[in-house]
Design an enzyme around this catalytic site. Structure first.
Site, PDB file in Angstrom:
ATOM      1  N   THR A   1       0.817  -1.206   0.000  1.00  0.00           N
ATOM      2  CA  THR A   1       0.000   0.000   0.000  1.00  0.00           C
ATOM      3  C   THR A   1       0.856   1.263   0.000  1.00  0.00           C
ATOM      4  O   THR A   1       0.649   2.182  -0.794  1.00  0.00           O
ATOM      5  CB  THR A   1      -0.895   0.026   1.258  1.00  0.00           C
ATOM      6  OG1 THR A   1      -1.582  -1.231   1.340  1.00  0.00           O
ATOM      7  CG2 THR A   1      -1.900   1.147   1.200  1.00  0.00           C
ATOM      8  N   VAL A   2       1.848   1.303   0.900  1.00  0.00           N
ATOM      9  CA  VAL A   2       2.662   2.513   1.013  1.00  0.00           C
ATOM     10  C   VAL A   2       3.562   2.683  -0.210  1.00  0.00           C
ATOM     11  O   VAL A   2       3.681   3.781  -0.759  1.00  0.00           O
ATOM     12  CB  VAL A   2       3.501   2.487   2.313  1.00  0.00           C
ATOM     13  CG1 VAL A   2       4.425   3.696   2.372  1.00  0.00           C
ATOM     14  CG2 VAL A   2       2.585   2.454   3.528  1.00  0.00           C
TER      15      VAL A   2
ATOM     16  N   GLY B   1       2.751   8.438  10.754  1.00  0.00           N
ATOM     17  CA  GLY B   1       2.387   8.577   9.345  1.00  0.00           C
ATOM     18  C   GLY B   1       2.672   9.933   8.730  1.00  0.00           C
ATOM     19  O   GLY B   1       3.834  10.335   8.611  1.00  0.00           O
TER      20      GLY B   1
ATOM     21  N   ILE C   1       2.217  12.934   9.761  1.00  0.00           N
ATOM     22  CA  ILE C   1       2.489  14.069  10.644  1.00  0.00           C
ATOM     23  C   ILE C   1       3.996  14.228  10.794  1.00  0.00           C
ATOM     24  O   ILE C   1       4.677  13.273  11.164  1.00  0.00           O
ATOM     25  CB  ILE C   1       1.870  13.843  12.050  1.00  0.00           C
ATOM     26  CG1 ILE C   1       0.473  13.238  11.947  1.00  0.00           C
ATOM     27  CG2 ILE C   1       1.882  15.133  12.837  1.00  0.00           C
ATOM     28  CD1 ILE C   1      -0.057  12.742  13.290  1.00  0.00           C
TER      29      ILE C   1
ATOM     30  N   GLU D   1      -5.517  -5.725  11.554  1.00  0.00           N
ATOM     31  CA  GLU D   1      -4.966  -6.879  10.846  1.00  0.00           C
ATOM     32  C   GLU D   1      -5.688  -8.160  11.279  1.00  0.00           C
ATOM     33  O   GLU D   1      -6.307  -8.215  12.343  1.00  0.00           O
ATOM     34  CB  GLU D   1      -3.477  -7.041  11.211  1.00  0.00           C
ATOM     35  CG  GLU D   1      -2.638  -5.803  11.039  1.00  0.00           C
ATOM     36  CD  GLU D   1      -2.076  -5.662   9.641  1.00  0.00           C
ATOM     37  OE1 GLU D   1      -2.084  -6.670   8.895  1.00  0.00           O
ATOM     38  OE2 GLU D   1      -1.639  -4.560   9.278  1.00  0.00           O
TER      39      GLU D   1
ATOM     40  N   LYS E   1       7.268   2.777  18.046  1.00  0.00           N
ATOM     41  CA  LYS E   1       7.286   4.202  17.698  1.00  0.00           C
ATOM     42  C   LYS E   1       7.762   5.038  18.879  1.00  0.00           C
ATOM     43  O   LYS E   1       8.523   6.000  18.713  1.00  0.00           O
ATOM     44  CB  LYS E   1       5.884   4.634  17.252  1.00  0.00           C
ATOM     45  CG  LYS E   1       5.450   3.957  15.950  1.00  0.00           C
ATOM     46  CD  LYS E   1       3.947   4.106  15.734  1.00  0.00           C
ATOM     47  CE  LYS E   1       3.511   3.476  14.422  1.00  0.00           C
ATOM     48  NZ  LYS E   1       2.030   3.366  14.330  1.00  0.00           N
TER      49      LYS E   1
ATOM     50  N   GLY F   1      -2.002   4.963   6.399  1.00  0.00           N
ATOM     51  CA  GLY F   1      -2.644   5.111   5.103  1.00  0.00           C
ATOM     52  C   GLY F   1      -1.628   5.434   4.027  1.00  0.00           C
ATOM     53  O   GLY F   1      -0.561   5.985   4.299  1.00  0.00           O
TER      54      GLY F   1
END
Lengths: 431, 431
Positions: free
Chosen positions: A15-16, A137, A139, A193, A208, A305
């Site tokens: 996706t990324v 993501g 930000i 998931e 993170k 996303g």
């Protein structure tokens, strides 16, 4: 850096990766104006050559093995979007650095486990290892902390770092449903998931947080010393009580400088309804840095996303293309201090406790005595409804106390005959 | 950039200048680790040599005239903290650039009026003109937009850019008092200037918005085309009605890409109670960028004060000391496009209107007819209380409509016999 094209190799076209391809294809003019040189994808690697990724890849070199891409002579920067703390992702990044290539990665697990070593390897050769996409993501929290707040001693950084958990907790609150029910729905919608444990058990947020801690405090990345609790034990009842008490329950990552060292924890917390962090709902992430000159600065946005994550990846590519350099974790890797972990038992703060007790005279007196014996001062107490002789939920909150005292009191309370389940405790953070 | 000290000259030692001195004196170790070279204040200029600024200035060269400091051979960077769009501040910055020195400034008025020309002058010589402190104080909004969101086409940037106005509006809401009353108190507390017009009439916010617009859209700084309304006309009644309708009133700066060009305006708006912007209270600032890949990203923090502003000034100094370069307004000054202003009359959106009408039969029918004649569709209508024959407040909100229609309807309504005061209109932004 001249005007020669920056040649980009993308390892991983999920996706990324597809988002990065799309972004680079869409924003050519804008990026050319901002960067002053083209950014061109010359190589990619992915398992499936035939999947339609919405972008023409016919003139791009294709590798079945990302490690081979990482040594391609015609690649200046490797974008690692494979994921996982070891294995192929780690070998790809190491190989790229060993071949003198910059690396951009969205891989928080890799950095949480090997961040300091990889930064050392990169900096020894004057290469960039960039990872804006690994945390929150779209930000720009890494840039915000590392450069925007460069003049500050950070006292604390905390935030909502996992959109899946935040979505589940938000849904539980707005619909009144229980955890398992909402999780199943999130899985059906693709927000969680099939194996959700990395998210809901707090591991993803902990990865993170370990990265943020290093950037904020100039310490080596120390994932092993992150205390991790997930959200499986949060019940609809807790969320309901939190609301009555003026709080929301959020899974927070918190890294705090204390007199005992640096506390790192991922845990469900109660935060006041009026706070920015409480208002950050659904799949949004938020990171708040509290520092000595800038005071509190909050950044809020989409933590996952294709679009937001691609935005962060390409922001890192822009920095590399322009030649903007920064030490990987804000200070040179060789100067990162070992992290002295503060024992969580030394935390001072307020607590929420939920008990399931048999509704009969004297039970609450026993609970209150156990708290008193540890010098824990009760702030509020709530038993809704009555069911003599049966189990009923009881919740209480405490005034400021040390966690070690709280845990001792809970051990005693948990051992009382009338207490039917393991007491549940949630830390209150009065942001 | 080597390891020679970066020699800093500070022009202006008011609150912010003293803050910068204090920060550099406090954070020496931290900055040395992050920057790899010392940053040393070698020169200062200010009117009063004898004021205690909490820092030893005995070994620093002192200038009575900032323009002389700007040509000092032993200064690499001039920090301009004098203020004002022209006069001494402008001459100091121009002189510094002409002498090959980088410039860091907190001066929004200067940049709003001369930003493009100064950027052109700086870039022609490979110099940095940095201004993180000019917009939203300690919040890294310039870096966030220019670098963090570098890969995005921005659709809109909006925010609370003036802490004085936000403090006044917050106080009006929480205490129910009227504008003049709260302003007087804010002046007594030092939150508002003796002459508050730059703040409360929206000019300060408009300066900042003009800068944000340029960075966000790659257009020349175009302050002249910012539509500016302040908060003098906001009454306690409006704030009360806003609450009843589910809104807060905020003074917002908004720059929006529309099909007609770029709309730039500073104006009081109603925003939904649940939104981040509505929750940003008191002296806090917030900036939200909405862009094509990252979607909405919000930055919140302190928009003024010695500490936060010094944090931003020194972050810029760190960039210069490390050698991190960026085009001043995100794209090279020579490539900034002229801004095509979108006429505000073309705005499409919802409106709140407050009227003072004589309470008698038929008045509302006349108002409704005036709206109907312009195809403005009323969404809600509220007349609290009755006072036959006397003036009573009436508020209404509309569905989406064009501003030009709204203005025509208001002209008719304002001319009605029964309407006692100029109708007041507040734009509703459904963030």
């Amino acid at each position: 850096m001249g005007t020669a094209p920056l040649r980009v190799g993308i390892a991983g076209l999920g996706t990324v990766g597809a988002g990065v391809l799309k972004l680079l294809a869409t924003q050519g003019d804008l990026l050319a104006r901002r960067v002053g040189r083209p950014m061109v994808v010359t190589s990619v690697s992915a398992r499936d050559r035939n999947r339609d990724r919405g972008v023409d890849l016919s003139s791009v070199r294709w590798y079945d093995n990302a490690v081979d891409l990482a040594s391609d002579d015609q690649v200046d920067v490797v974008v690692e979007l494979i994921g996982g703390s070891d294995g192929i992702a780690a070998r790809t990044v190491e190989t790229a650095l060993a071949h003198g290539k910059h690396v951009v990665t969205a891989n928080k697990a890799l950095l949480a486990h090997h961040g300091t070593a990889l930064a050392t390897q990169a900096e020894a050769q004057g290469l960039t290892l960039a990872f804006e996409a690994a945390v929150a993501g779209g930000i720009p929290v890494i840039k915000g902390l590392r450069e925007g707040l460069a003049a500050n001693q950070v006292r604390e950084v905390h935030g909502i770092l996992n959109g899946t958990c935040n979505y589940i907790l938000t849904e539980m609150r707005t619909t009144g449903r229980d955890f398992g029910d909402v999780l199943a729905e999130a899985q059906a919608k693709g927000y969680a998931e099939a194996d959700p444990s990395f998210d809901i058990d707090g591991v993803d947020a902990a990865h993170k947080l370990a990265i943020l801690t290093s950037v904020a405090f100039g310490t080596r990345v120390d994932f092993a010393n992150v205390h991790v609790e997930g959200i499986r034990h949060i019940s609809a009842l807790d969320i309901d009580y939190a609301g009555q008490l003026g709080y929301r329950i959020k899974l927070l990552g918190i890294a705090r400088r204390t007199e005992n060292g640096i506390e790192q924890r991922v845990n469900p917390c109660m935060v006041p309804v009026g706070s920015l962090i409480a208002a950050t709902d659904g799949v949004f992430n938020a990171v708040v840095a509290d520092s000595d000159f800038a005071d509190k600065v909050a950044l809020v946005g989409r933590g996952a996303g294709a679009g937001p994550t691609a935005s962060a990846v390409v922001a890192d590519l822009v920095d590399i293309a322009i030649g903007r350099r920064t030490p990987t974790f804000a200070v040179p890797a060789g100067q990162l201090a070992p992290l002295t972990p503060a024992p969580l038992s030394a935390r001072r703060g307020r607590y929420y406790v939920r008990l399931m007790v048999v509704d009969r005279p004297g039970v609450i007196a026993d609970v209150a005595a156990a708290l008193r014996d540890q010098n824990v001062s009760m702030e509020s107490f709530l038993q809704r409804g009555r069911a003599p002789g049966e189990a009923v939920p009881v919740v209480l909150t405490t005034h400021d106390t040390e966690e070690v005292a709280m845990l001792r009191a809970l051990a005693v309370i948990g051992g009382l005959d009338a207490v039917q389940e393991t007491p549940r405790m949630i830390r209150i953070e009065d942001y």
